[in-house]
Enzyme design. Structure first.
Site, mmCIF file in Angstrom:
data_model
loop_
_atom_site.group_PDB
_atom_site.id
_atom_site.type_symbol
_atom_site.label_atom_id
_atom_site.label_comp_id
_atom_site.label_asym_id
_atom_site.label_seq_id
_atom_site.Cartn_x
_atom_site.Cartn_y
_atom_site.Cartn_z
ATOM 1 C CE LYS A 189 -5.838 -5.238 -4.551
ATOM 2 N NZ LYS A 189 -6.282 -4.990 -3.194
ATOM 3 C CG LEU B 210 -2.498 -7.206 -0.676
ATOM 4 C CD1 LEU B 210 -2.775 -8.438 -1.534
ATOM 5 C CD2 LEU B 210 -3.448 -6.094 -1.055
ATOM 6 C CE1 TYR C 6 -9.251 -7.744 -4.273
ATOM 7 C CE2 TYR C 6 -9.370 -5.434 -4.864
ATOM 8 C CZ TYR C 6 -9.270 -6.412 -3.906
ATOM 9 O OH TYR C 6 -9.178 -6.077 -2.582
HETATM 10 N N1 PDD Z 1 -7.340 -2.719 -1.131
HETATM 11 N N2 PDD Z 1 -4.600 -4.900 2.498
HETATM 12 C C1 PDD Z 1 -5.774 -5.256 1.950
HETATM 13 C C2 PDD Z 1 -6.538 -6.386 2.546
HETATM 14 C C3 PDD Z 1 -6.261 -4.555 0.826
HETATM 15 O O1 PDD Z 1 -7.427 -4.928 0.272
HETATM 16 C C4 PDD Z 1 -5.514 -3.470 0.303
HETATM 17 C C5 PDD Z 1 -5.986 -2.690 -0.889
HETATM 18 C C6 PDD Z 1 -4.293 -3.136 0.915
HETATM 19 C C7 PDD Z 1 -3.420 -2.033 0.399
HETATM 20 O O2 PDD Z 1 -2.811 -2.404 -0.812
HETATM 21 P P1 PDD Z 1 -2.364 -1.319 -1.896
HETATM 22 O O3 PDD Z 1 -1.505 -0.347 -1.187
HETATM 23 O O4 PDD Z 1 -1.605 -2.102 -2.890
HETATM 24 O O5 PDD Z 1 -3.621 -0.694 -2.451
HETATM 25 C C8 PDD Z 1 -3.870 -3.883 2.000
HETATM 26 C C9 PDD Z 1 -7.928 -2.109 -2.317
HETATM 27 C C10 PDD Z 1 -7.659 -0.650 -2.422
HETATM 28 C C11 PDD Z 1 -9.407 -2.468 -2.372
HETATM 29 O O6 PDD Z 1 -9.711 -3.598 -1.995
HETATM 30 O O7 PDD Z 1 -10.213 -1.658 -2.811
#
Ligand code: PDD
Length: 297
Positions: A149, A207, A33
């Site tokens: 992801k 991530l 996702y």
């Molecule tokens: N989550 N680490 C994890 C485990 C995450 O699920 C996310 C983002 C991030 C931050 O990544 P980014 O800056 O690219 O959004 C770090 C999204 C927002 C979610 O699961 O809803």
């Protein structure tokens, strides 16, 4: 106003949207996702999210359901149909529909794609940022490929539920060495006792946050001392500041870790400044998605 979702080639009313019971995402969490913030009707920090989407698909050997150009048009149309100005776009791609059997289906089914939009009142985020959030720490319990992801998020779900039950907004995973990896849905940062901005390096099992990468560059541009180096829970508790980053949280000050006040219990100046800078940057670095008048192919 009704909400619309994009499901396998069609826009449908959100309330009527459905996927097949043998979708491999449903049965095996066999999918990936991506989440974009939407600011002023445009995808925030867009290019990094497209790059990571491509990488996640590649790592799991799931075919892209359409070209990047077509995807941008569909995302823009999702924003438009939902009249979304401020909020989030969620995109999920799974390996597709096939009779349940663990190995990849052969021949491969068409990948399945769902895109949804959600309005978020920016005032809520601003109020939270002004107050600061609480985090708890939990033992790291995830698989070794957190760089992908994937929609397999059960450890994150359990960690975030534990946070909620403790009155906190986020849970930080802590590895066997006592070092923070990242949050359940965000990356973790501190301004350490020497004033250095620190976040875990991407060689670790985390991530590769898009917000994190943009913020690292912004911080360096501002002349802040930045280190991609792990920190312990003890270091975080005695840090000058702590905060999290992510497409949902943007840059969100942390004022409490496991019940201990951080930075005297008030959001730090560095975190607040970086939040402003990040939001300004994300608003200006939009891709064509969100503004394209083109028709979907
Ligand atoms: N989550 N680490 C994890 C485990 C995450 O699920 C996310 C983002 C991030 C931050 O990544 P980014 O800056 O690219 O959004 C770090 C999204 C927002 C979610 O699961 O809803």
């Amino acid at each position: 106003m009704p909400r619309f979702a994009y499901v396998n080639g069609r826009f449908v009313r959100h309330a009527d949207a459905a996927v097949h019971i043998e979708d491999r995402g449903y049965q095996f969490a066999d999918g990936i996702y991506e989440v974009w913030s939407v600011m002023g009707g445009r995808l925030g920090d867009a290019p990094g999210h497209f790059a990571r989407l491509e990488r996640s698909l590649g790592e799991l050997r799931i075919a892209a359901p359409m070209s990047l150009a077509a995807l941008k048009v569909v995302l823009a149309e999702t924003v438009r149909r939902n009249r979304l100005r401020e909020g989030l776009i969620y995109l999920q791609i799974t390996r597709g529909v096939a009779p349940r059997d663990h190995p990849f289906p052969d021949p491969p089914p068409l990948p399945a794609i769902v895109i949804t939009a959600k309005a978020v009142d920016p005032a809520v985020g601003e109020a939270r940022a002004a107050a600061g959030i609480a985090v708890i720490t939990v033992p790291e319990s995830r698989w070794a490929r957190c760089d992908i992801k994937t929609i397999a998020l059960l450890p994150n779900v359990l960690a975030k539920q534990a946070a909620r039950e403790a009155g906190a907004a986020e849970a930080w995973f802590v590895d066997d060495l006592g070092l923070v990896t990242e949050g359940g849905s965000s990356n973790a940062w501190i301004v350490d006792s020497e004033g250095k901005l620190r976040t875990r390096d991407i060689q670790a099992n985390i991530l590769r946050g898009v917000t994190r990468a943009t913020l690292l560059a912004l911080a360096a541009d501002c002349g802040l001392a930045v280190e991609e180096r792990p920190f312990s829970v003890a270091e975080a508790r005695s840090a000058r500041e702590a905060f999290i980053t992510g497409a949902g949280a943007l840059v969100m000050p942390v004022t409490r870790i496991d019940g201990h006040l951080v930075g005297g219990g008030v959001p730090g100046a560095v975190a607040q400044r970086l939040r402003r800078l990040y939001i300004d940057q994300a608003r200006s670095s939009f891709d064509e998605a969100g503004s394209s008048p083109a028709k979907p192919r």
